[in-house]
Design a protein around this motif. Structure first.
Motif, short mmCIF file in Angstrom:
data_model
loop_
_atom_site.label_atom_id
_atom_site.label_comp_id
_atom_site.label_asym_id
_atom_site.label_seq_id
_atom_site.Cartn_x
_atom_site.Cartn_y
_atom_site.Cartn_z
N CYS A 19 74.10 54.39 -38.82
CA CYS A 19 73.56 55.21 -39.80
C CYS A 19 72.40 54.28 -40.37
CB CYS A 19 74.58 55.16 -41.04
SG CYS A 19 75.09 53.77 -41.73
N VAL A 20 72.37 53.03 -40.34
CA VAL A 20 71.21 52.12 -40.77
C VAL A 20 70.17 52.33 -39.50
CG1 VAL A 20 70.57 49.68 -41.16
CG2 VAL A 20 72.66 50.38 -42.01
N ALA A 21 70.79 52.21 -38.21
CA ALA A 21 69.79 52.39 -37.11
C ALA A 21 68.92 53.88 -37.01
CB ALA A 21 70.17 51.89 -35.91
N ILE A 22 69.86 54.84 -37.44
CA ILE A 22 69.13 56.28 -37.33
C ILE A 22 68.37 56.69 -38.35
CG2 ILE A 22 70.84 57.51 -38.43
CD1 ILE A 22 69.70 58.36 -34.92
N CYS A 23 68.49 56.08 -39.62
CA CYS A 23 67.85 56.65 -40.74
C CYS A 23 66.50 56.43 -40.68
CB CYS A 23 68.26 55.89 -42.14
SG CYS A 23 67.36 56.51 -43.56
N PRO A 24 65.59 57.48 -40.76
CA PRO A 24 64.03 57.58 -40.60
C PRO A 24 63.19 56.73 -41.57
CG PRO A 24 64.62 59.76 -41.27
CD PRO A 24 66.04 59.10 -41.12
N VAL A 25 64.01 56.67 -42.75
CA VAL A 25 63.20 56.17 -43.88
C VAL A 25 63.73 54.87 -44.17
CG1 VAL A 25 62.17 58.10 -44.79
CG2 VAL A 25 64.43 57.47 -45.70
N GLY A 26 64.78 54.15 -43.63
CA GLY A 26 65.10 52.88 -43.75
C GLY A 26 65.89 52.98 -45.11
N ALA A 59 82.23 58.42 -42.81
CA ALA A 59 82.43 57.91 -44.28
C ALA A 59 81.26 57.93 -45.13
CB ALA A 59 82.60 56.20 -43.63
N ILE A 60 80.13 58.55 -44.65
CA ILE A 60 78.70 58.79 -45.47
C ILE A 60 78.58 60.26 -45.72
CG2 ILE A 60 77.34 58.53 -43.55
CD1 ILE A 60 75.36 56.72 -45.53
N GLU A 61 78.21 60.37 -46.74
CA GLU A 61 77.77 61.80 -47.29
C GLU A 61 76.71 61.72 -47.92
OE1 GLU A 61 80.83 64.52 -48.40
OE2 GLU A 61 82.34 63.70 -47.39
N THR A 62 75.94 62.88 -47.75
CA THR A 62 74.42 62.77 -48.26
C THR A 62 74.26 64.22 -49.00
OG1 THR A 62 72.22 61.93 -47.94
CG2 THR A 62 73.21 63.17 -46.18
N GLY A 63 73.49 64.02 -49.96
CA GLY A 63 73.17 65.64 -50.57
C GLY A 63 74.18 66.44 -50.55
#
Ligand code: FMN
Ligand code: SF4
Ligand code: SF4
Length: 294
Positions: A19-26, A59-63
């Motif tokens: 998830c860290v590597a893919i996130c476009p905004v860091g 493991a991660i959920e967003t919005g």
């Protein structure tokens, strides 16, 4: 403090950092051996959903995203070879049969279209669906009135310079060379009972968007393109009708009738239905120029 955009289930998280590597905004980082949102307004989550798409353990959920609405991707996806012929076979359809478009087909087209990229998520695109030739043709008096106003304005020595000032030289050039001749063709056809506007199409999609949204025009145009491809994939035909958005755009009453918000711009219109004519071969197309930088 704004509501956090992400929740991370640290029991499920295997700290793979995908998830860290893919996130476009860091926005995400492995801090103190835990995946955590970064406390930096410049790195705010744009709700793209990429982290949820790559997380191996959910493991991660967003919005507002929900894993139940994500579809697991197979290891092998269709290749360009599978897709190429569909794209090359696509043509603008201007002859339709009387057969209506089934609601489930329109729903499928909208589902595919909703996957189009947008400047910044969520999509700003709003779509008005006309299912039924009579619903489209009920708008014809307003369309014809708009075309007549353009023609009248351009042939008036008083209004023409004003139009030129308002529209600028490029739009004015397009108006004189392409749009007015087409408007005349449409109006002349209407007198003879020939439909040169939506060609008797049984369905139409109108794409509009709030002008406050980033890349709102592009969002609508890309969505229209996705819709065309979906239409083609369903064995139906479509045609963009660029004549319609500007005429709706300038008709306050029609905008109200269609429920188009004040701050929205009508960008594109796509007609669709069952094609009457079929094509035997592809048509070669070339860009005006392609220059490789050496
Ligand atoms: C932005 C845009 C606006 C268009 N507007 C119209 C239109 O108002 N009427 C029409 O008959 N075709 C319209 N078309 C269809 C084009 O004329 C067509 O794409 C072009 O002639 C190439 O043919 P093809 O789509 O079969 O490759 C439009 C296409 C685009 C991309
Ligand atoms: S939704 Fe997109 S922007 Fe937000 S944390 Fe996940 S990958 Fe980053
Ligand atoms: S992708 Fe999922 S499992 Fe991997 S570090 Fe991010 S939240 Fe944890």
């Amino acid at each position: 403090m704004p509501e956090p955009s992400n929740t991370i289930d640290h029991d499920k998280c295997i700290r793979c950092s995908r998830c860290v590597a893919i996130c476009p905004v860091g926005h995400l980082d492995l801090i103190a051996d835990k995946i955590q949102p970064v406390d930096d307004p410049v790195k705010s989550c744009i709700l793209c959903g990429h982290c949820m798409s790559v997380c191996p353990t959910q493991a991660i959920e967003t919005g507002d995203f929900n894993y139940e609405e994500f579809i697991d991707l197979p290891d092998t996806l269709p290749t360009l070879a599978d897709f190429e012929l569909l794209l090359k076979a696509r043509r603008s359809t201007r002859r339709f049969t009387e057969k209506p478009v089934e609601k489930k087909d329109i729903e499928k087209i909208l589902e595919i279209t909703s996957t189009a990229p947008m400047g910044v998520p969520p999509s700003s695109v709003e779509i008005i669906v006309f299912n039924g030739k009579e619903k489209i043709q009920a708008l014809y008096p307003s369309f014809h009135k708009g075309f007549k106003m353009w023609i009248g304005g351009l042939s008036s020595p008083v209004f023409k310079p004003l139009m030129g000032l308002m529209m600028g030289k490029y739009n004015m050039h397009q108006m004189e060379t392409e749009i007015i001749p087409l408007a005349k063709l449409i109006l002349e056809g209407a007198i003879r009972g020939v439909d040169n506007l939506t060609y008797g199409a049984p369905a139409m999609l109108l794409f509009h968007s709030s002008k406050y949204a980033v890349s709102y025009r592009e969002n609508c145009l890309i969505a229209t393109t996705f819709a065309m491809i979906a239409v083609e994939g369903l064995g139906l035909g479509s045609c963009v009708v660029g004549m319609i958005p500007p005429v709706i755009e300038r008709d306050k009453k029609l905008r109200e009738q269609l429920g188009i918000p004040k701050d929205n711009e009508v960008i594109e219109c796509l007609i669709l239905g069952h094609a009457r004519s079929t094509f035997n071969r592809t048509i070669p197309r070339k860009f005006k120029s392609v220059n490789w930088v050496n």
